[in-house]
Design a protein around this motif. Structure first.
Motif, short mmCIF file in Angstrom:
data_model
loop_
_atom_site.label_atom_id
_atom_site.label_comp_id
_atom_site.label_asym_id
_atom_site.label_seq_id
_atom_site.Cartn_x
_atom_site.Cartn_y
_atom_site.Cartn_z
N ILE A 341 -25.28 40.45 12.63
CA ILE A 341 -24.90 39.04 12.73
C ILE A 341 -25.16 38.52 14.15
O ILE A 341 -25.76 37.46 14.34
CB ILE A 341 -23.41 38.88 12.36
N PHE A 342 -24.72 39.29 15.15
CA PHE A 342 -24.90 38.86 16.53
C PHE A 342 -26.39 38.81 16.90
O PHE A 342 -26.84 37.88 17.59
CB PHE A 342 -24.16 39.82 17.46
N PHE A 343 -27.14 39.79 16.42
CA PHE A 343 -28.57 39.83 16.70
C PHE A 343 -29.27 38.60 16.11
O PHE A 343 -30.14 37.98 16.73
CB PHE A 343 -29.17 41.11 16.13
N THR A 344 -28.86 38.22 14.90
CA THR A 344 -29.44 37.03 14.26
C THR A 344 -29.12 35.77 15.06
O THR A 344 -29.98 34.90 15.26
CB THR A 344 -28.89 36.89 12.83
N SER A 345 -27.86 35.70 15.57
CA SER A 345 -27.48 34.53 16.36
C SER A 345 -28.28 34.47 17.67
O SER A 345 -28.65 33.38 18.13
CB SER A 345 -25.98 34.55 16.66
N ILE A 346 -28.56 35.62 18.26
CA ILE A 346 -29.37 35.65 19.49
C ILE A 346 -30.79 35.18 19.20
O ILE A 346 -31.38 34.40 19.95
CB ILE A 346 -29.37 37.07 20.09
N GLY A 370 -22.06 33.62 16.57
CA GLY A 370 -22.40 35.02 16.29
C GLY A 370 -21.49 35.99 17.02
O GLY A 370 -21.05 36.99 16.45
N SER A 371 -21.19 35.73 18.30
CA SER A 371 -20.35 36.65 19.05
C SER A 371 -18.92 36.65 18.54
O SER A 371 -18.24 37.68 18.54
CB SER A 371 -20.38 36.30 20.54
N ALA A 372 -18.43 35.47 18.08
CA ALA A 372 -17.08 35.42 17.50
C ALA A 372 -17.01 36.25 16.22
O ALA A 372 -16.07 37.03 16.01
CB ALA A 372 -16.68 33.97 17.24
#
Length: 714
Positions: A341-346, A370-372
């Protein structure tokens, strides 16, 4: 705000008016929309950083039209100029140029309205309170009336990625927009704070290292987002110019390091995927290089290194998590989901910077979202890890219980066999103990006999000299006495003769001269004196022997230690030779409550070893020396015996007080002397200290309490 009413500038703008009329126009309408108007502006990057507003305004050919709604000016240390024209078709007399990108370091706006020129200069190098609007976004007022045409020149500069989202607002519309931005960021920071405190509480409850590493990770990720959105500059370090300028880069590097630390700790990369763990260590080195570049003033390069390394780390951690998951590590499942999820947000955030996806509210805040979500899912991952560990612990406890039950059965069976063997062994040990006691008694007796032999030899040597002196004087004295008797007989005969008195005296004088009567008297006196000295010396030796042995004192008695040492020297005198010099320095000592005979035996053992070491060091050559000194420190008497003999090695010093340890040749010692000495001093509640250097000599220091404490001795 500055007003530049210079005639030269007015003429300049009249000259370039034809070009300005040809450019795209941004119209101010009564209902301002929030669309970005970047595709209606012109761009120029000044790689020399030497062109000011006057020069830029004279060079319209330098500018090129932007094709993007949100211009991407890249990463560079250069000045970036944006030019656009506003036409006011509304009733507003003022609009606000909104640039919601707080990581831009400098934003200067120059406006030309007819013959009137205004300038506004804002930067992150000064507190936000100095701005017209106390906010991290650049909000620049543009004054214009209905129907006015205003030419605008905007200079932007930053050592980080410059995205230029330009839009027009009014005082009425800007407030709710800023409020919404603050609310969104507040919700995000609230989520991160809850995750931080929750996991910190779990850490103090479980003491699991992964939780404190995760809290470290959440802290830096949240601080990075605060820096990217400008809230850290606004609330934390508004007056610190260096932090305001560089904390985005610093926090980016620190959050990257925290990410790597958490991944290594949670996924146990060092044990499970060794090669990938090494690759993660390499990325740690890259972040370290970025920090060094930042602190040495190379912020632009540092930002590029951080961005590049962040992309590498994001991909690498995905690979690591997948590799760990494939190795049947169940705890990696949630980690893989959360990181995906975080990687996708980045990716969305980065793609926005390179115009692959549109620049909008979602893409701008994608990393925060993504980080949340990642923080929440990683908390699930940590909780799941605890459940896994709990299950493993229960399974381990069950296995241990079965093992304990099996061990109990084996123990019961072995107890019967063991009891029989114990009885047999006890019988054997009793027999061995009896033999050991007999051997111990024999050894003690052997040491006693050795000491007795040494004592006997000393007594025989010391008494033999004065006795020989007496016996050697007996015969000469007997002969002289007989001659005296003969003289007396001769004088008697002369005195009874009929000769005259003068003749009698003459005869007696002639006879005395004949036998050398005067010398005879002197010799008799000398012989008697020698016999007297021999007898006195013998009496002194007997007294010393009595003091040394204390045969009449079996209990604690108050004793003169100096007197005991002197008696010991008398006994040990036969071991000394003319080449060994004995120095005594006796201090004034009180009477000491002790077992005098046992202490004298300690002195004799130490002196015997000292004489042996000196003889071994010097042989028949002179130079050997033994020094004896006594002193009183108030509570103890201190006896120091020092020699300049062979000294001891470190190994010998460690074993010197062990029974049967000796450095003497076979047959020269039993190895019990110093052990007995140690136990004797201990019985007196004293101390025996040893200082020795191999090849230089040895020093024994005995500390004996003046008053003997019977309870302490027991």
């Amino acid at each position: 705000m500055h007003y530049l009413n210079k005639p030269a500038l007015i003429i300049l703008f009249l000259l370039v008016s034809s070009f300005l009329h040809a450019q795209n126009i941004v119209r101010v309408k009564s209902t301002l929309q929030q669309e970005y108007f970047g595709n209606n502006v012109y761009l120029y990057q000044d790689t020399s950083n030497k062109l000011n507003f006057e020069k830029i305004s004279k060079s319209p050919a330098l500018f090129k039209a932007s094709k993007l709604a949100v211009p991407n000016l890249g990463i560079s240390p250069f000045n970036n100029w944006i030019k656009f024209r506003l036409v006011n078709d509304s009733e507003f007399d003022k609009v606000i140029l909104d640039i919601p990108n707080p990581i831009i370091d400098e934003a200067d706006l120059y406006t030309i309205n007819g013959q009137h020129i205004d300038s506004i200069k804002n930067s992150n190098y000064e507190p936000l309170r100095n701005r017209e609007y106390n906010h991290q976004f650049y909000l620049l007022n543009i004054s214009l009336k209905k129907g006015d045409t205003v030419d605008c020149y905007l200079r932007l500069k930053s050592n980080q990625q410059i995205m230029a989202p330009l839009s027009l607002k009014t005082a009425k519309t800007i407030v709710p927009e800023i409020s919404n931005t603050d609310t969104r960021t507040g919700i995000y920071l609230g989520i991160m704070l809850v995750m931080l405190l929750y996991n910190l509480f779990i850490y103090f409850t479980t003491k699991d290292r992964d939780y404190i590493v995760y809290c470290h990770y959440i802290f830096w990720v949240a601080l990075t987002q605060m820096s990217l959105t400008g809230y850290s500059h606004r609330f934390l370090w508004t007056d610190n110019l260096w932090l305001s300028k560089n904390m985005v880069i610093f926090c980016g590097a620190m959050s990257g390091l925290a990410t790597i630390m958490f991944a290594k700790s949670f996924l146990h990369t060092r044990q499970i995927v060794r090669k990938l763990d090494i690759a993660l260590n390499v990325t740690v080195g890259l972040y370290t290089i970025a920090l060094i570049l930042l602190f040495t003033g190379n912020g632009v390069i540092a930002f590029q290194v951080v961005n590049l390394n962040a992309a590498i780390v994001s991909i690498l951690i995905m690979i690591v998590a997948f590799a760990v998951y494939r190795k049947k590590q169940a705890s990696a499942k949630f980690f893989l989901i959360s990181w995906s999820i975080f990687f996708t947000s980045i990716l969305i955030f980065v793609f926005k910077d390179y115009n692959i996806v549109p620049y909008n509210l979602f893409t701008v805040h994608s990393v925060e979202i993504g980080s949340a979500l990642e923080a929440i899912f990683l908390s699930f991952a940590l909780a799941n890890k605890i459940n896994i560990l709990k299950g493993e612990k229960e399974a381990s406890q069950a296995e241990r219980l079965l093992a304990l039950q099996e061990n109990a059965r084996i123990i019961r069976e072995q107890n019967v066999v063991l009891e029989t063997k114990v009885n047999e062994r006890t019988h054997e040990l009793n027999e061995s103990l009896h033999d050991l006691k007999q051997a111990q008694s024999q050894l003690v007796e052997s040491e006693k006999m050795a000491s007795l032999g040494q004592l006997t030899a000393g007594i025989a040597h010391e008494i033999n000299n004065p006795i020989n002196f007496v016996t050697s004087n007996i015969n000469p004295l007997k002969r002289d006495v007989e001659m005296i008797l003969e003289v007396m007989s001769t004088i008697e005969n002369v005195s009874q003769s009929d000769a005259s008195d003068a003749d009698k005296r003459q005869k007696i004088a002639d006879y005395k001269e004949e036998i050398d009567f005067d010398y005879l008297v002197v010799e008799i006196r000398h012989l008697i004196k020698g016999i007297h000295e021999g007898a006195s010396r013998t009496a002194e030796i007997v007294k010393g022997l009595k003091i040394f042995s204390r045969l009449d004192e079996d209990d604690l008695k108050k004793t003169d230690i100096n007197e005991g040492m002197e008696s010991t020297l008398i006994i040990a005198n036969n071991l000394l030779n003319s080449n060994i010099k004995v120095i005594t320095e006796y201090g004034g000592l009180p009477l000491v409550e002790c077992y005098a005979g046992k202490l004298n035996q300690v002195f004799l053992n130490i002196l015997s070893n000292a004489i042996y070491a000196v003889n071994k060091q010097f042989g028949n050559n002179p130079g050997g020396e033994i020094k004896i000194s006594t002193a009183n420190d108030g509570e103890n008497v201190v006896i120091t015996i020092t020699d300049n003999g062979t000294g001891m090695s470190e190994e010998a010093k460690k074993k010197i007080f062990e029974p049967f340890f000796t450095t003497k040749e076979v047959g020269e010692g039993t190895g019990l002397g110093m052990s007995i000495a140690y136990n004797t001093i201990k019985k007196h509640n004293g101390q025996i200290l040893l200082n020795s250097v191999l090849g230089e000599g040895t020093e024994f220091v005995l500390k004996i309490p003046i008053v003997h404490d019977i309870k302490a001795a027991s």
